[in-house]
Design an enzyme around this catalytic site. Structure first.
Site, mmCIF file in Angstrom:
data_model
loop_
_atom_site.group_PDB
_atom_site.id
_atom_site.type_symbol
_atom_site.label_atom_id
_atom_site.label_comp_id
_atom_site.label_asym_id
_atom_site.label_seq_id
_atom_site.Cartn_x
_atom_site.Cartn_y
_atom_site.Cartn_z
ATOM 1 N N ASP A 94 0.861 -1.190 0.000
ATOM 2 C CA ASP A 94 0.000 0.000 0.000
ATOM 3 C C ASP A 94 0.894 1.236 0.000
ATOM 4 O OD1 ASP A 94 0.940 0.080 2.663
ATOM 5 O OD2 ASP A 94 -0.855 -0.944 3.380
ATOM 6 N N ASP A 96 1.481 4.932 1.711
ATOM 7 C CA ASP A 96 1.158 5.870 2.784
ATOM 8 C C ASP A 96 1.802 7.213 2.485
ATOM 9 O OD1 ASP A 96 -0.186 3.927 4.400
ATOM 10 O OD2 ASP A 96 1.772 3.077 4.865
ATOM 11 N N ASP A 176 9.131 3.355 13.242
ATOM 12 C CA ASP A 176 9.704 2.194 13.921
ATOM 13 C C ASP A 176 11.119 1.837 13.464
ATOM 14 O OD1 ASP A 176 8.646 1.368 11.497
ATOM 15 O OD2 ASP A 176 7.371 -0.221 12.319
HETATM 16 P P1 ATP Z 1 3.635 -3.016 4.888
HETATM 17 O O1 ATP Z 1 2.511 -2.053 4.572
HETATM 18 O O2 ATP Z 1 4.413 -3.456 3.715
HETATM 19 O O3 ATP Z 1 3.217 -4.113 5.780
HETATM 20 P P2 ATP Z 1 4.691 -0.723 6.227
HETATM 21 O O4 ATP Z 1 6.083 -0.417 6.688
HETATM 22 O O5 ATP Z 1 4.099 0.211 5.232
HETATM 23 O O6 ATP Z 1 4.712 -2.207 5.752
HETATM 24 P P3 ATP Z 1 2.415 -0.093 7.836
HETATM 25 O O7 ATP Z 1 1.823 -0.864 8.953
HETATM 26 O O8 ATP Z 1 1.640 0.132 6.609
HETATM 27 O O9 ATP Z 1 3.793 -0.795 7.513
HETATM 28 O O10 ATP Z 1 2.856 1.305 8.471
HETATM 29 C C1 ATP Z 1 3.301 2.392 7.667
HETATM 30 C C2 ATP Z 1 4.461 3.094 8.360
HETATM 31 O O11 ATP Z 1 4.032 3.642 9.600
HETATM 32 C C3 ATP Z 1 5.632 2.207 8.718
HETATM 33 O O12 ATP Z 1 6.517 2.041 7.643
HETATM 34 C C4 ATP Z 1 6.275 2.965 9.843
HETATM 35 O O13 ATP Z 1 7.045 4.031 9.357
HETATM 36 C C5 ATP Z 1 5.062 3.551 10.566
HETATM 37 N N1 ATP Z 1 4.596 2.674 11.664
HETATM 38 C C6 ATP Z 1 3.642 1.730 11.589
HETATM 39 N N2 ATP Z 1 3.459 1.111 12.764
HETATM 40 C C7 ATP Z 1 4.321 1.688 13.631
HETATM 41 C C8 ATP Z 1 4.611 1.507 15.014
HETATM 42 N N3 ATP Z 1 3.991 0.582 15.738
HETATM 43 N N4 ATP Z 1 5.561 2.306 15.565
HETATM 44 C C9 ATP Z 1 6.193 3.244 14.836
HETATM 45 N N5 ATP Z 1 5.976 3.448 13.547
HETATM 46 C C10 ATP Z 1 5.048 2.695 12.923
HETATM 47 MG MG MG Z 2 2.161 0.174 4.472
#
Ligand code: ATP
Ligand code: MG
Length: 480
Positions: A94, A96, A176
């Site tokens: 996705d 963001d 994170d």
């Molecule tokens: P994917 O969507 O591929 O699973 P992602 O890294 O995009 O991985 P998401 O859960 O969509 O993960 O979160 C988007 C972003 O928000 C992350 O890349 C991170 O920067 C931030 N984020 C998400 N969850 C946390 C958390 N628990 N603590 C700190 N930052 C977070």
């Molecule tokens: Mg994501």
């Protein structure tokens, strides 16, 4: 002191700015040298011709949102997994977006926009099935984890606002992992790196931003995220984070079970379940999610439980790879099968129950204990119980029962489950093969197969009481 106060322009704006600046500075000093950027201020900016992100690989809808924000005079960046995966040449799940526009301002720009979350509001811009999440930069006072501070509203709206929202740099430090804190700037297509994410990306290293113990304590789910990304990307978790995970895994027990359910789906239904499962066990996190499964795995005999769970996960990964649907119910059923089987065996022996009764009661008990840890919604646990009950019904191959069983709404899942069990050596191949052939046979062949099938109900036929009780529930009706 009082004189000092009168000398200060004493208004809320000034006060909150000072507070947020102070917090920011304190945070910075608290960070260890390893993840602190070089003392020289300013991020690493990688110009468009020095990285591999191409707009052709970014969702058209995400680009629309980025451009509209930018044209309206706001900062707008692609961030998180989208940037990370594009840099690695992978297809993002996705997209963001992070911006300095506040949620209300975002809403004014997009008709198809909804605001979600309470304290920290996020904008969801809807394009049919695709949702682009737009988050305002978080400041140092924004709280941690998933809306941990939901409902914590201040009477002084201005104070709260200023604490919650921040600059790009503050936003980067609150994420994170360093590889998740890279920002793709829509103005000049550069990548902005405040936390050393580019170097970690190149090294295949997953480093948490800041002091690992502190960041995992703030939000223990980050430990699960570490494992998930390590499995998905094939990255190595850095040593400091590893040590903290070994020490702090138990904190997962304090995470709400509903959030652990969401996280479990991401762990096991994202196409990397086998690697994720191995890493979860390696870091001793699995035992906090599925304690009874872990316990059963430690009793494995002839390799069976381990092989069964591993095969179930392999099967899930394969289906995802082939674009076939997967259901959390099947996963749940597979992960808990061994505890259910053990409990059922105990009930048969100790209480003299029939196999089907024992299986149903064991299912109820295990589900009740498990959902307090990982809250699988009821619709999934009901299906899992049906799948388990079917394992006993699939033993019954004579007469009209097998044909009726084919009509069972969960027959296919029950049969797939049986195949897995046979593949893992826990059930006979003969039974699985019989059902495979029965499904593809015509009416006549089915009749003769049912006539020639070994008599079922071995143990039960001799126990009339059990047979009578069973007859209350017609074969083929849902177990629940
Ligand atoms: P994917 O969507 O591929 O699973 P992602 O890294 O995009 O991985 P998401 O859960 O969509 O993960 O979160 C988007 C972003 O928000 C992350 O890349 C991170 O920067 C931030 N984020 C998400 N969850 C946390 C958390 N628990 N603590 C700190 N930052 C977070
Ligand atoms: Mg994501």
């Amino acid at each position: 002191m009082e004189g000092g106060c009168t000398a200060v322009p004493w208004n809320a704006w000034y006060y909150t700015r000072m507070l947020s600046w102070l917090k920011q500075s304190l945070n910075r000093f608290g960070r260890p040298a390893v993840t602190e950027p070089s003392p020289a201020p300013g991020p690493l900016v990688i110009p468009r011709d020095r990285h591999t992100i191409s707009r052709a690989n970014i969702s058209g809808n995400a680009l629309k949102v980025l451009h509209r924000l930018s044209k309206a005079g706001y900062e707008a960046y692609l961030v998180g997994g989208g940037v990370r995966d594009l840099l690695l040449g992978r297809e993002p799940k996705d997209f963001d977006i992070a911006t300095d526009a506040d949620p209300e301002e975002v809403r004014h720009l997009f008709r198809n926009c909804r605001l979600i979350g309470r304290r920290f509001r996020l904008a969801h811009v809807h394009f049919g099935p695709e949702i682009i999440e737009v988050a305002t930069f978080r400041g140092s006072g924004a709280g941690d984890g998933e809306e941990a501070a939901g409902g914590d509203t201040s009477e002084n709206g201005m104070l709260l606002r200023d604490n919650i929202y921040g600059t790009l740099e503050e936003d980067a430090w609150r994420r994170d992992f360093t590889v998740n804190a890279l920002y793709y700037d829509i103005r000049d297509f550069s990548v902005v790196d405040h936390t050393g994410g580019m170097a970690d990306l190149e090294a295949g290293r997953l480093s948490i931003i800041g002091e690992p113990g502190q960041r995992f304590r703030e939000d223990p789910v980050r430990m699960l995220r570490a494992v998930r990304f390590a499995a998905k990307l094939g990255f190595r978790i850095d040593e400091a984070s590893e040590a903290a995970i070994h020490e702090l895994g138990h904190l997962l027990r304090e995470v709400p079970s509903a959030r652990l359910f969401d996280e479990s789906l991401k762990l096991f239904l994202a196409g990397y379940a086998v690697e994720t499962f191995e890493l979860l066990r390696h870091y001793r996190l699995f035992e906090h999610l599925f304690p009874e499964t872990e316990e059963a795995l430690s009793h494995e005999e002839g390799n069976f439980p381990l092989v069964f769970v591993a095969r179930a996960l392999e099967n899930t990964d394969r289906r995802i790879d082939e674009g076939k649907p997967v259901t959390p119910a099947f996963l749940f059923a597979a992960l808990l099968w061994e505890p259910v089987r053990r409990e059922a065996a105990m009930l048969r022996e100790a209480e003299g129950m029939t196999p089907i009764q024992a299986l149903q009661l064991a299912g109820d008990r295990i589900v009740a204990r498990q959902v307090s840890r990982v809250a699988f919604p009821r619709r999934f646990s009901l299906q899992a119980r049906e799948i388990w009950a079917l394992q006993e019904r699939l033993q019954q191959r004579s007469g009209k029962r097998p044909s009726r069983l084919l009509e069972h709404p969960r027959f296919r899942a029950g049969y797939d489950f049986l195949e897995l069990r046979a593949g893992a050596g826990e059930e006979s191949q003969e039974l699985a093969t019989w059902w495979r052939e029965f499904q593809s046979a015509d009416e006549n062949a089915r009749k003769s197969m049912a006539a020639g099938a070994p008599s079922d109900g071995r143990r039960r036929r001799s126990r009339r009481g059990g047979g009578r009780r069973r007859s209350k529930r017609p074969a083929g009706s849902p177990a629940e």
